[in-house]
Motif scaffolding. Structure first.
Motif, PDB file in Angstrom:
ATOM      1  N   UNK A  32       0.826  -1.202   0.000  1.00 20.51           N
ATOM      2  CA  UNK A  32       0.000   0.000   0.000  1.00 20.51           C
ATOM      3  C   UNK A  32       0.864   1.257   0.000  1.00 20.51           C
ATOM      4  N   UNK A  33       1.927   1.263   0.810  1.00 19.24           N
ATOM      5  CA  UNK A  33       2.837   2.408   0.829  1.00 19.24           C
ATOM      6  C   UNK A  33       3.544   2.564  -0.515  1.00 19.24           C
ATOM      7  N   UNK A  38       4.424   5.198  -5.833  1.00 20.02           N
ATOM      8  CA  UNK A  38       4.440   5.157  -7.291  1.00 20.02           C
ATOM      9  C   UNK A  38       3.390   6.096  -7.884  1.00 20.02           C
ATOM     10  N   UNK A  39       2.252   6.248  -7.193  1.00 18.91           N
ATOM     11  CA  UNK A  39       1.197   7.118  -7.698  1.00 18.91           C
ATOM     12  C   UNK A  39       1.620   8.580  -7.703  1.00 18.91           C
ATOM     13  N   UNK A 112      10.399   7.584  -0.528  1.00 15.45           N
ATOM     14  CA  UNK A 112      10.927   6.225  -0.385  1.00 15.45           C
ATOM     15  C   UNK A 112      10.052   5.452   0.583  1.00 15.45           C
ATOM     16  N   UNK A 113      10.163   4.127   0.488  1.00 16.12           N
ATOM     17  CA  UNK A 113       9.572   3.205   1.466  1.00 16.12           C
ATOM     18  C   UNK A 113      10.657   2.218   1.864  1.00 16.12           C
ATOM     19  N   UNK A 114      10.962   2.166   3.154  1.00 20.71           N
ATOM     20  CA  UNK A 114      11.962   1.240   3.705  1.00 20.71           C
ATOM     21  C   UNK A 114      11.235   0.185   4.533  1.00 20.71           C
ATOM     22  N   UNK A 131       9.319   5.735   6.029  1.00 17.60           N
ATOM     23  CA  UNK A 131       8.913   6.163   4.688  1.00 17.60           C
ATOM     24  C   UNK A 131       8.691   7.657   4.603  1.00 17.60           C
ATOM     25  N   UNK A 132       8.807   8.144   3.374  1.00 24.66           N
ATOM     26  CA  UNK A 132       8.414   9.505   3.021  1.00 24.66           C
ATOM     27  C   UNK A 132       7.626   9.391   1.725  1.00 24.66           C
ATOM     28  N   UNK A 133       6.329   9.600   1.799  1.00 21.16           N
ATOM     29  CA  UNK A 133       5.439   9.354   0.666  1.00 21.16           C
ATOM     30  C   UNK A 133       4.520  10.550   0.469  1.00 21.16           C
TER      31      UNK A 133
END
Length: 287
Positions: A32-33, A38-39, A112-114, A131-133
């Motif tokens: 989901x993250x 990507x969106x 990013x997602x870690x 994360x930073x989304x």
């Protein structure tokens, strides 16, 4: 004896089922993250590095880009990274624990997602999202992917700290530090320079230091949010990079250490992350 063995078997099966359920649930949360990341993605522009854009930059920064990538190199659009290393779980006393992780990065819009994995005890796994989304910061450690230890989300100090991580880790995707990608540079001295990066309402300035070859040696922030006793406290922060190697046409550090720079009375420099890149794969801007 038979009752005891049956009880142990039931407990073991129940724990295995709980672990499998947690892994399934965690994969869904991670996806989901990543889907949100990507969106928010847009194609970087321009699609290639033009060395003429280095004119006017501090000499140490010009040297860094010239030893890191050739003229005409494609601009990084996304990165997939896998790490191994150790993480210090102790807030006051060191408690280094092995970890492995997967990380997805997009450079425009930066994020990013870690997805980190470590064990508190044999079989008792801790799963962490950092994360930073789309301008939101996320820090979410859990046990087995089910039981939340802490959850921080938001667009304030949490987002700033995560955006700072993206900025500092641009050593792995150095085209994101080019002026054409929106970064502003100013000289500090012969070995260091300050860079400013902006995303939406956030603007950060970090100090980068380079070695005699021109390779990135460290990055420092005067203040970054550190979680102490459940509260966020602003502390000086530093990342150190080493083991620079050529990967897909760019020279990047494959090892690093991150530390809080605490006052001497609180123990001084406190490393909390030491990692090595196990795999690194780039996607390039379309052209």
């Amino acid at each position: 004896m038979k009752i005891a063995l049956a009880t142990i078997l039931v407990v073991a099966l129940a724990f295995a089922a709980l672990t499998a359920w947690g892994a399934w649930k965690w994969r869904g949360l991670t996806q989901s993250l990543v889907d949100r990341l990507e969106a928010s993605r847009v194609a970087p522009s321009p699609a290639r590095f033009d060395a003429q854009e280095l004119a006017g930059l501090p000499p140490v920064v010009q040297r860094y880009f010239r030893v890191t990538m050739p003229d005409g190199a494609p601009i990084v659009a996304a990165v997939t990274v896998e790490h191994t290393g150790t993480f210090n779980l102790g807030e006051t006393v060191d408690n280094w624990t092995p970890f492995s992780s997967y990380q997805r990065v997009v450079t425009r819009r930066p994020g990013f997602v870690w997805d980190g994995r470590m064990n508190l005890l044999p079989g008792l796994g801790v799963r962490v999202h950092d994360a930073y989304v789309a301008g939101e910061g996320v820090l979410h450690p859990t046990v087995l992917g089910l039981f939340t230890l802490m959850e921080l989300r938001g667009t304030g100090a949490v987002a700033e700290g995560e955006f700072m991580r993206f900025f500092a880790e641009a050593a792995w995707y150095p085209t994101a530090l080019l002026p054409s990608q929106g970064v502003r540079w100013e000289a500090v001295d012969e070995r260091s320079a300050r860079a400013t990066m902006t995303d939406g309402g956030l603007s950060l300035t970090l100090t980068f230091t380079f070695d005699a070859q021109g390779l990135m040696e460290s990055v420092r922030a005067d203040a970054r949010g550190r979680t102490e006793s459940g509260k966020i406290v602003m502390r000086p922060w530093e990342g150190r990079w080493s083991n620079h190697q050529w990967r897909e046409g760019m020279r990047v550090p494959l090892s690093g250490e991150v530390a809080w720079l605490l006052p001497p009375e609180e123990g001084g420099r406190k490393p909390y992350w030491r990692g090595t890149i196990r795999s690194l794969s780039y996607e390039w801007a379309p052209y």
